[in-house]
Write a protein that holds these residues in place. Sequence first.
Motif, PDB file in Angstrom:
ATOM      1  N   GLY A  33       0.785  -1.219   0.000  1.00  0.00           N
ATOM      2  CA  GLY A  33       0.000   0.000   0.000  1.00  0.00           C
ATOM      3  C   GLY A  33       0.815   1.266   0.000  1.00  0.00           C
ATOM      4  N   LEU A  34       1.900   1.286   0.747  1.00  0.00           N
ATOM      5  CA  LEU A  34       2.730   2.490   0.808  1.00  0.00           C
ATOM      6  C   LEU A  34       3.344   2.793  -0.549  1.00  0.00           C
ATOM      7  CD1 LEU A  34       3.871   4.750   2.514  1.00  0.00           C
ATOM      8  CD2 LEU A  34       5.775   3.243   3.155  1.00  0.00           C
ATOM      9  N   ALA A  35       3.834   1.753  -1.226  1.00  0.00           N
ATOM     10  CA  ALA A  35       4.394   1.949  -2.563  1.00  0.00           C
ATOM     11  C   ALA A  35       3.319   2.421  -3.533  1.00  0.00           C
ATOM     12  CB  ALA A  35       5.031   0.647  -3.060  1.00  0.00           C
ATOM     13  N   ALA A  36       2.090   1.926  -3.353  1.00  0.00           N
ATOM     14  CA  ALA A  36       0.983   2.353  -4.211  1.00  0.00           C
ATOM     15  C   ALA A  36       0.703   3.839  -4.045  1.00  0.00           C
ATOM     16  CB  ALA A  36      -0.271   1.538  -3.893  1.00  0.00           C
ATOM     17  N   VAL A  37       0.722   4.294  -2.781  1.00  0.00           N
ATOM     18  CA  VAL A  37       0.503   5.718  -2.524  1.00  0.00           C
ATOM     19  C   VAL A  37       1.589   6.551  -3.181  1.00  0.00           C
ATOM     20  CG1 VAL A  37       0.406   7.498  -0.737  1.00  0.00           C
ATOM     21  CG2 VAL A  37      -0.718   5.291  -0.351  1.00  0.00           C
ATOM     22  N   GLU A  38       2.837   6.149  -3.006  1.00  0.00           N
ATOM     23  CA  GLU A  38       3.957   6.904  -3.565  1.00  0.00           C
ATOM     24  C   GLU A  38       3.893   6.946  -5.091  1.00  0.00           C
ATOM     25  OE1 GLU A  38       7.215   4.796  -1.887  1.00  0.00           O
ATOM     26  OE2 GLU A  38       7.144   5.870   0.038  1.00  0.00           O
ATOM     27  N   LEU A  39       3.549   5.806  -5.705  1.00  0.00           N
ATOM     28  CA  LEU A  39       3.440   5.760  -7.165  1.00  0.00           C
ATOM     29  C   LEU A  39       2.299   6.645  -7.653  1.00  0.00           C
ATOM     30  CD1 LEU A  39       3.947   2.098  -8.462  1.00  0.00           C
ATOM     31  CD2 LEU A  39       5.224   4.145  -9.108  1.00  0.00           C
ATOM     32  N   ARG A  92      -5.335   7.712   1.552  1.00  0.00           N
ATOM     33  CA  ARG A  92      -4.192   8.613   1.423  1.00  0.00           C
ATOM     34  C   ARG A  92      -4.082   9.192   0.015  1.00  0.00           C
ATOM     35  NH1 ARG A  92       0.817   5.743   4.770  1.00  0.00           N
ATOM     36  NH2 ARG A  92      -0.370   5.248   6.682  1.00  0.00           N
ATOM     37  N   ILE A  93      -4.281   8.348  -0.976  1.00  0.00           N
ATOM     38  CA  ILE A  93      -4.189   8.818  -2.365  1.00  0.00           C
ATOM     39  C   ILE A  93      -5.255   9.871  -2.651  1.00  0.00           C
ATOM     40  CG2 ILE A  93      -4.526   8.156  -4.785  1.00  0.00           C
ATOM     41  CD1 ILE A  93      -3.312   5.410  -4.018  1.00  0.00           C
ATOM     42  N   LEU A  94      -6.494   9.564  -2.299  1.00  0.00           N
ATOM     43  CA  LEU A  94      -7.588  10.475  -2.612  1.00  0.00           C
ATOM     44  C   LEU A  94      -7.580  11.706  -1.717  1.00  0.00           C
ATOM     45  CD1 LEU A  94     -10.408   7.861  -3.289  1.00  0.00           C
ATOM     46  CD2 LEU A  94      -8.913   9.026  -4.912  1.00  0.00           C
ATOM     47  N   SER A 108     -13.898   5.112   1.834  1.00  0.00           N
ATOM     48  CA  SER A 108     -12.540   5.569   1.531  1.00  0.00           C
ATOM     49  C   SER A 108     -12.502   6.433   0.282  1.00  0.00           C
ATOM     50  CB  SER A 108     -11.602   4.368   1.347  1.00  0.00           C
ATOM     51  OG  SER A 108     -11.517   3.601   2.520  1.00  0.00           O
ATOM     52  N   GLY A 109     -13.597   6.435  -0.477  1.00  0.00           N
ATOM     53  CA  GLY A 109     -13.662   7.235  -1.695  1.00  0.00           C
ATOM     54  C   GLY A 109     -13.451   6.454  -2.966  1.00  0.00           C
ATOM     55  N   ALA A 110     -13.344   5.125  -2.871  1.00  0.00           N
ATOM     56  CA  ALA A 110     -13.152   4.315  -4.070  1.00  0.00           C
ATOM     57  C   ALA A 110     -14.341   4.456  -5.014  1.00  0.00           C
ATOM     58  CB  ALA A 110     -12.954   2.846  -3.690  1.00  0.00           C
ATOM     59  N   SER A 111     -14.052   4.376  -6.287  1.00  0.00           N
ATOM     60  CA  SER A 111     -15.108   4.500  -7.291  1.00  0.00           C
ATOM     61  C   SER A 111     -15.638   3.154  -7.751  1.00  0.00           C
ATOM     62  CB  SER A 111     -14.588   5.268  -8.513  1.00  0.00           C
ATOM     63  OG  SER A 111     -14.262   6.590  -8.173  1.00  0.00           O
ATOM     64  N   GLU A 130      -4.936  13.381  -1.147  1.00  0.00           N
ATOM     65  CA  GLU A 130      -4.043  14.316  -1.835  1.00  0.00           C
ATOM     66  C   GLU A 130      -4.492  14.609  -3.260  1.00  0.00           C
ATOM     67  OE1 GLU A 130       0.192  13.954  -1.493  1.00  0.00           O
ATOM     68  OE2 GLU A 130       0.023  12.515   0.154  1.00  0.00           O
ATOM     69  N   HIS A 131      -5.050  13.593  -3.914  1.00  0.00           N
ATOM     70  CA  HIS A 131      -5.420  13.745  -5.325  1.00  0.00           C
ATOM     71  C   HIS A 131      -6.789  13.100  -5.568  1.00  0.00           C
ATOM     72  CE1 HIS A 131      -1.529  15.366  -6.504  1.00  0.00           C
ATOM     73  NE2 HIS A 131      -0.978  14.443  -5.741  1.00  0.00           N
ATOM     74  N   PRO A 132      -7.856  13.801  -5.230  1.00  0.00           N
ATOM     75  CA  PRO A 132      -9.197  13.227  -5.382  1.00  0.00           C
ATOM     76  C   PRO A 132      -9.594  12.952  -6.825  1.00  0.00           C
ATOM     77  CG  PRO A 132      -9.305  15.565  -4.816  1.00  0.00           C
ATOM     78  CD  PRO A 132      -7.880  15.155  -4.645  1.00  0.00           C
ATOM     79  N   GLU A 133      -8.836  13.481  -7.772  1.00  0.00           N
ATOM     80  CA  GLU A 133      -9.161  13.232  -9.178  1.00  0.00           C
ATOM     81  C   GLU A 133      -8.778  11.825  -9.627  1.00  0.00           C
ATOM     82  OE1 GLU A 133      -4.947  14.884  -9.261  1.00  0.00           O
ATOM     83  OE2 GLU A 133      -6.782  15.123  -8.067  1.00  0.00           O
ATOM     84  N   VAL A 134      -7.894  11.160  -8.882  1.00  0.00           N
ATOM     85  CA  VAL A 134      -7.507   9.788  -9.214  1.00  0.00           C
ATOM     86  C   VAL A 134      -8.667   8.857  -8.867  1.00  0.00           C
ATOM     87  CG1 VAL A 134      -5.922   7.899  -8.676  1.00  0.00           C
ATOM     88  CG2 VAL A 134      -5.062  10.248  -8.846  1.00  0.00           C
ATOM     89  N   ARG A 135      -8.926   7.895  -9.742  1.00  0.00           N
ATOM     90  CA  ARG A 135      -9.995   6.932  -9.499  1.00  0.00           C
ATOM     91  C   ARG A 135      -9.396   5.613  -9.017  1.00  0.00           C
ATOM     92  NH1 ARG A 135     -15.158   9.269  -9.637  1.00  0.00           N
ATOM     93  NH2 ARG A 135     -14.772  11.258 -10.648  1.00  0.00           N
ATOM     94  N   VAL A 136     -10.025   5.032  -8.005  1.00  0.00           N
ATOM     95  CA  VAL A 136      -9.528   3.787  -7.432  1.00  0.00           C
ATOM     96  C   VAL A 136     -10.598   2.703  -7.529  1.00  0.00           C
ATOM     97  CG1 VAL A 136      -8.686   2.626  -5.352  1.00  0.00           C
ATOM     98  CG2 VAL A 136      -8.028   5.010  -5.819  1.00  0.00           C
TER      99      VAL A 136
END
Length: 219
Positions: free
Chosen positions: A38-44, A70-72, A98-101, A74-80
């Motif tokens: 997960g941490l690497a996913a956030v960084e990527l 964590r991803i969303l 968590s905001g996943a789509s 910082e960047h809510p435009e990214v879709r998960v």
Amino acid sequence: MTALRVVLADDQDLVRAGFRVILGTERDIEVVGEAGDGLAAVELAVRLLPDVVLMDVQMPGVDGLEATRRILGEHPEVRVVILTTFDREDYLFEALRSGASGFLLKNASPEDLVESVRIVARGDALLSPEVTRRVIARFSEPRGPRTSSRPPQLTDREYEVLVALARGASNAEIAAELFLGETTVKTHVSRVLTKLDLRDRTHAVVYAYENGVVAPGSA
């Protein structure tokens, strides 16, 4: 045509390789990064800003749900899209919060995997009608007295559309019920999501039940 940029996050190398092969056959999709935790996913995701992240739930260290938050954050435009082998409701609802789509089981077909990327990339939610019904059932469970609450920022018509969304109605069903064209319904749905600061129609269902727009059991 610009390809949709995808990051794969799964702690199993074989699973990532399989996803990469499936997505790599599509001209409109490009896998731009892979992460084993997960941490690497956030960084990527923060560094590459992909269109879509396909996110496993159970990973060492930071799990997929926390990584999604964590991803969303910082960047809510990214879709998960949450991917899991576990058909568990607690994962489903935590993924939504968590905001996943999207939420997809790993036993889905290759066609479903490819289509999931396209669906969430264009701003739609990826939940089957069966999963939507589970969301409705979960939030229809009795939880004690609750009064109906109408969001003041919505017009009468937008409120009617939100109530219909909470029942799991499709755009076509809403159009027939309210005697509107489907294009008009899409416009109303978009305005409801914008005014209530919701990511998609699935989160509108959750919002409606959590905020008393629809009373438990009324769907």
